[in-house]
Design a protein around this motif. Structure first.
Motif, short mmCIF file in Angstrom:
data_model
loop_
_atom_site.label_atom_id
_atom_site.label_comp_id
_atom_site.label_asym_id
_atom_site.label_seq_id
_atom_site.Cartn_x
_atom_site.Cartn_y
_atom_site.Cartn_z
N THR A 17 21.92 -24.83 -124.59
CA THR A 17 21.76 -25.70 -125.75
C THR A 17 20.34 -25.69 -126.31
O THR A 17 20.10 -26.25 -127.38
N LEU A 18 19.41 -25.06 -125.61
CA LEU A 18 18.02 -25.12 -126.03
C LEU A 18 17.43 -23.78 -126.47
O LEU A 18 16.34 -23.77 -127.03
N LEU A 19 18.11 -22.68 -126.20
CA LEU A 19 17.52 -21.37 -126.44
C LEU A 19 18.30 -20.59 -127.49
O LEU A 19 19.51 -20.76 -127.65
N SER A 20 17.61 -19.68 -128.16
CA SER A 20 18.30 -18.72 -129.00
C SER A 20 19.08 -17.77 -128.09
O SER A 20 18.83 -17.68 -126.88
N ARG A 21 20.02 -17.07 -128.64
CA ARG A 21 20.87 -16.20 -127.82
C ARG A 21 20.06 -15.13 -127.11
O ARG A 21 20.30 -14.82 -125.94
N GLU A 22 19.08 -14.56 -127.79
CA GLU A 22 18.30 -13.48 -127.18
C GLU A 22 17.49 -13.98 -125.99
O GLU A 22 17.44 -13.33 -124.94
N VAL A 23 16.85 -15.13 -126.13
CA VAL A 23 16.06 -15.68 -125.02
C VAL A 23 17.00 -16.13 -123.90
O VAL A 23 16.71 -15.92 -122.71
N ALA A 24 18.13 -16.73 -124.25
CA ALA A 24 19.09 -17.17 -123.24
C ALA A 24 19.58 -15.99 -122.40
O ALA A 24 19.75 -16.11 -121.18
N ASP A 25 19.78 -14.84 -123.03
CA ASP A 25 20.22 -13.66 -122.28
C ASP A 25 19.17 -13.24 -121.26
O ASP A 25 19.49 -12.85 -120.13
N GLY A 26 17.90 -13.30 -121.63
CA GLY A 26 16.83 -12.94 -120.71
C GLY A 26 16.76 -13.91 -119.53
O GLY A 26 16.59 -13.50 -118.38
N PHE A 27 16.89 -15.18 -119.81
CA PHE A 27 16.90 -16.18 -118.73
C PHE A 27 18.08 -15.95 -117.80
O PHE A 27 17.97 -16.07 -116.58
N GLU A 28 19.23 -15.65 -118.39
CA GLU A 28 20.44 -15.44 -117.59
C GLU A 28 20.28 -14.26 -116.63
O GLU A 28 20.68 -14.33 -115.47
N ARG A 29 19.66 -13.18 -117.10
CA ARG A 29 19.44 -12.02 -116.22
C ARG A 29 18.54 -12.41 -115.05
O ARG A 29 18.77 -11.98 -113.91
N ALA A 30 17.52 -13.21 -115.32
CA ALA A 30 16.62 -13.63 -114.25
C ALA A 30 17.33 -14.52 -113.24
O ALA A 30 17.14 -14.39 -112.03
N ILE A 31 18.17 -15.43 -113.73
CA ILE A 31 18.90 -16.32 -112.84
C ILE A 31 19.89 -15.53 -111.99
O ILE A 31 20.03 -15.76 -110.77
N GLN A 32 20.58 -14.58 -112.60
CA GLN A 32 21.54 -13.77 -111.85
C GLN A 32 20.85 -12.96 -110.76
O GLN A 32 21.35 -12.85 -109.64
N GLY A 33 19.68 -12.40 -111.08
CA GLY A 33 18.94 -11.64 -110.08
C GLY A 33 18.53 -12.52 -108.91
O GLY A 33 18.59 -12.10 -107.75
N ARG A 34 18.14 -13.73 -109.20
CA ARG A 34 17.76 -14.68 -108.17
C ARG A 34 18.96 -15.05 -107.30
O ARG A 34 18.87 -15.12 -106.07
N GLU A 35 20.10 -15.24 -107.93
CA GLU A 35 21.31 -15.60 -107.19
C GLU A 35 21.78 -14.46 -106.30
O GLU A 35 22.21 -14.69 -105.16
N ARG A 36 21.68 -13.24 -106.80
CA ARG A 36 22.08 -12.09 -105.97
C ARG A 36 21.21 -11.97 -104.73
O ARG A 36 21.68 -11.53 -103.67
N ALA A 37 19.96 -12.35 -104.85
CA ALA A 37 19.03 -12.28 -103.71
C ALA A 37 19.14 -13.52 -102.82
O ALA A 37 18.46 -13.60 -101.79
N GLY A 38 19.99 -14.47 -103.21
CA GLY A 38 20.13 -15.68 -102.42
C GLY A 38 18.91 -16.58 -102.48
O GLY A 38 18.64 -17.33 -101.54
N GLN A 39 18.20 -16.53 -103.57
CA GLN A 39 16.95 -17.29 -103.70
C GLN A 39 17.17 -18.56 -104.54
O GLN A 39 18.02 -18.60 -105.42
N THR A 40 16.36 -19.56 -104.25
CA THR A 40 16.34 -20.79 -105.04
C THR A 40 14.88 -21.09 -105.41
O THR A 40 13.96 -20.68 -104.71
N VAL A 41 14.71 -21.80 -106.50
CA VAL A 41 13.36 -22.13 -106.99
C VAL A 41 13.19 -23.64 -107.03
O VAL A 41 14.07 -24.37 -107.50
N GLU A 42 12.06 -24.09 -106.52
CA GLU A 42 11.69 -25.51 -106.60
C GLU A 42 10.48 -25.63 -107.51
O GLU A 42 9.45 -25.00 -107.27
N THR A 43 10.61 -26.40 -108.57
CA THR A 43 9.51 -26.56 -109.53
C THR A 43 9.28 -28.04 -109.81
O THR A 43 10.23 -28.76 -110.12
#
Length: 239
Positions: A135-161
């Motif tokens: 709801t906050l990003l343009s489609r192009e930026v959202a796609d980039g974020f999604e790729r980063a999240i998927q890569g993190r999930e495949r590695a079994g990683q979580t982020v605390e911020t």
């Protein structure tokens, strides 16, 4: 006595129903000004030629006329933007062009809204909150974020911020072309961030150390559009 009590009770019940109905009619509606807001990606996403009307995007105070309101006509008059951007700079001329088409634009209120968007998006990215990001990003930026999240999930990683503070948010660039305005904001913030592996071990960052972070984000909007919202169309790590 009983009839009087019943009448009084009915009157108060009627008032209570009316008050509840009015509250729901106000609080149950999105006005477009709700507060949703370290760059999660290390590269810049190219902004689209023009934001799409109707997309769910960031609502920044002072961004433009409300949906359905006609943009007032004004003559471009150079202003002294001291304290906002460098006077007589390209950014100052860009702000003049925005005000030419939308005199209600308030760059200071815009910056305040951009702070909210920044914290919300960074936090949502850390949590993998796709619903909020969409709801906050343009489609192009959202796609980039999604790729980063998927890569993190495949590695079994979580982020605390954790946000410690946003020390500064300043407009560093304004560009207007073919009625599309792009406003670039540089953020200086303090964060605590750590990435944990599948076993809970820290693989990056620190759960205790406060780090200084600089990011540069760009928001875009078609001036004169009935849609008052700005889209986050680009992110990059600052220096």
């Amino acid at each position: 006595m009983q009839d009087s009590l019943d009448l009084t009770t009915l009157i108060f019940l009627g008032l209570a129903v009316f008050v509840i109905w009015k509250l729901r009619s106000v609080l149950g509606q999105k006005t477009g000004s709700e507060r949703p807001p370290f760059n999660p990606l290390a590269r810049r996403e190219e902004p689209p030629a023009a934001p799409r009307d109707g997309d769910n995007v960031v609502r920044l105070p002072g961004a433009g006329p409300e949906r359905g309101a006609a943009a007032p006509v004004a003559t471009a008059v150079p202003r002294n933007w001291k304290g906002v951007v460098e006077p007589n700079s390209p950014a100052a001329r860009g702000l003049d062009l925005i005000l030419q088409q939308e005199p209600n634009f308030d760059p200071r209120a815009f910056t305040d809204g951009a702070k909210v968007a920044y914290e919300t998006i960074v936090t949502a990215f850390a949590k993998g909150d796709r619903k909020t990001l969409k709801t906050l990003l343009s489609r192009e930026v959202a796609d980039g974020f999604e790729r980063a999240i998927q890569g993190r999930e495949r590695a079994g990683q979580t982020v605390e911020t954790t946000f410690v503070s946003i020390d500064r948010a300043e407009i560093v660039g304004v560009d207007v072309r073919n009625r599309v305005a792009q406003v670039t904001v540089r953020y200086l913030s303090k964060l605590i961030t750590a990435t944990r592996g599948p076993q809970g071990q820290v693989v990056d960052g620190s759960p205790e150390k406060v780090v200084d972070v600089t990011d540069v984000w760009t928001f875009a909007r078609t001036l004169g559009s009935r849609d008052p919202n700005w889209q986050l169309v680009a992110t990059e790590a600052g220096h």
